[in-house]
Design a protein around this motif. Structure first.
Motif, PDB file in Angstrom:
ATOM      1  N   LYS A   1       4.353   5.420  -5.407  1.00 53.76           N
ATOM      2  CA  LYS A   1       4.026   5.405  -7.040  1.00 53.76           C
ATOM      3  C   LYS A   1       3.095   6.470  -7.499  1.00 53.76           C
ATOM      4  CE  LYS A   1       5.820   0.903  -7.899  1.00 53.76           C
ATOM      5  NZ  LYS A   1       5.561  -0.574  -8.387  1.00 53.76           N
ATOM      6  N   LYS A   2       1.823   6.389  -6.769  1.00 54.33           N
ATOM      7  CA  LYS A   2       0.776   7.228  -7.294  1.00 54.33           C
ATOM      8  C   LYS A   2       1.483   8.719  -6.982  1.00 54.33           C
ATOM      9  CE  LYS A   2      -3.661   8.493  -5.473  1.00 54.33           C
ATOM     10  NZ  LYS A   2      -4.849   7.881  -4.428  1.00 54.33           N
ATOM     11  N   GLN A   3       2.209   9.162  -5.877  1.00 50.89           N
ATOM     12  CA  GLN A   3       2.500  10.303  -5.486  1.00 50.89           C
ATOM     13  C   GLN A   3       3.519  10.747  -6.883  1.00 50.89           C
ATOM     14  OE1 GLN A   3       1.794  12.777  -3.676  1.00 50.89           O
ATOM     15  NE2 GLN A   3       0.303  11.683  -2.731  1.00 50.89           N
TER      16      GLN A   3
ATOM     17  N   VAL B   1       3.769   9.748  -9.922  1.00 49.03           N
ATOM     18  CA  VAL B   1       2.884   9.956 -10.835  1.00 49.03           C
ATOM     19  C   VAL B   1       2.547  11.311 -11.121  1.00 49.03           C
ATOM     20  CG1 VAL B   1       0.945   9.253 -12.311  1.00 49.03           C
ATOM     21  CG2 VAL B   1       2.758   7.443 -11.571  1.00 49.03           C
ATOM     22  N   TYR B   2       1.843  11.553  -9.913  1.00 48.81           N
ATOM     23  CA  TYR B   2       1.339  13.014  -9.600  1.00 48.81           C
ATOM     24  C   TYR B   2       2.323  13.978  -9.853  1.00 48.81           C
ATOM     25  CZ  TYR B   2      -0.968  16.849  -7.508  1.00 48.81           C
ATOM     26  OH  TYR B   2      -1.452  18.158  -7.168  1.00 48.81           O
TER      27      TYR B   2
ATOM     28  N   LYS C   1       0.945  -1.150  -0.022  1.00 48.69           N
ATOM     29  CA  LYS C   1       0.143  -0.024   0.154  1.00 48.69           C
ATOM     30  C   LYS C   1       1.041   1.268  -0.072  1.00 48.69           C
ATOM     31  CE  LYS C   1      -3.893   1.857   2.762  1.00 48.69           C
ATOM     32  NZ  LYS C   1      -4.552   1.784   3.879  1.00 48.69           N
TER      33      LYS C   1
ATOM     34  N   TYR D   1       2.473   1.650  -3.359  1.00 50.88           N
ATOM     35  CA  TYR D   1       1.406   2.285  -4.358  1.00 50.88           C
ATOM     36  C   TYR D   1       1.197   3.737  -4.118  1.00 50.88           C
ATOM     37  CZ  TYR D   1      -3.120   3.011  -6.218  1.00 50.88           C
ATOM     38  OH  TYR D   1      -4.078   3.333  -7.261  1.00 50.88           O
ATOM     39  N   GLU D   2       1.175   4.008  -2.815  1.00 51.50           N
ATOM     40  CA  GLU D   2       0.973   5.399  -2.534  1.00 51.50           C
ATOM     41  C   GLU D   2       2.227   6.450  -3.053  1.00 51.50           C
ATOM     42  OE1 GLU D   2      -1.672   7.369  -1.262  1.00 51.50           O
ATOM     43  OE2 GLU D   2      -2.844   5.440  -1.544  1.00 51.50           O
TER      44      GLU D   2
END
Length: 159
Positions: free
Chosen positions: A122-124, A126-127, A116, A119-120
């Motif tokens: 990676k999400k950040q 990407v953002y 998790k 993922y967070e």
């Protein structure tokens, strides 16, 4: 003390006659009473011997029963001890299995939390990459600069 011989002899004769009369009338009855009393005493002694033998037999039987009860008690105690040991072992095994299960669940939970978090991140990333791209487009930079900025960003993020 003058005792006359005739009186003395007469007394002895009278005594003998009384004994003969007593023997004739009462001797058999007296013998019967003595025999009856002897039989009564013999019967009581015999009964006492029988009762003594019965008491001894009951004592032996009771001792045997008591010994048997003690042995049975020991067996029951041993069986209960074995059952207690078995329950103890089962409780220990259950506790060990529960500990292993908790450990496995904790590992899975840690792994999920790690995934998790990744993922967070990676999400950040990407953002931030998108934000960086937007900034890069606003500044009108060339493609080499744009690639360099994205490469630096990815190196910093650790992807």
């Amino acid at each position: 003390m003058d005792i006359e011989k005739s009186t003395l002899i007469m007394n002895w004769v009278n005594f003998g006659i009384i004994i003969l009369i007593m023997k004739y009338f009462f001797w058999d009855k007296l013998k019967g009473i003595i025999a009856e009393r002897q039989n009564y005493v013999d019967a009581k002694l015999s009964k006492a011997d029988e009762d003594s033998e019965k008491a001894r037999m009951y004592l032996l039987k009771n001792e045997s029963i008591l010994q048997s009860a003690k042995e049975e008690g020991k067996k029951i105690t041993e069986r209960q001890k074995q059952k207690g040991d078995k329950v103890y072992e089962e409780i220990i095994d259950d506790a060990k299995n529960e500990a292993i299960s908790l450990k496995e669940r904790a590992k899975l939970e840690i792994e999920r939390e790690k995934e998790k978090a990744e993922y967070e991140i990676k999400k950040q990333a990407v953002y931030l990459a998108v934000e960086l791209s937007i900034k890069a487009l606003e500044q009108k930079i060339d493609e080499d600069t744009h690639r360099k900025l994205i490469g630096d960003f990815i190196a910093k993020v650790g992807m």
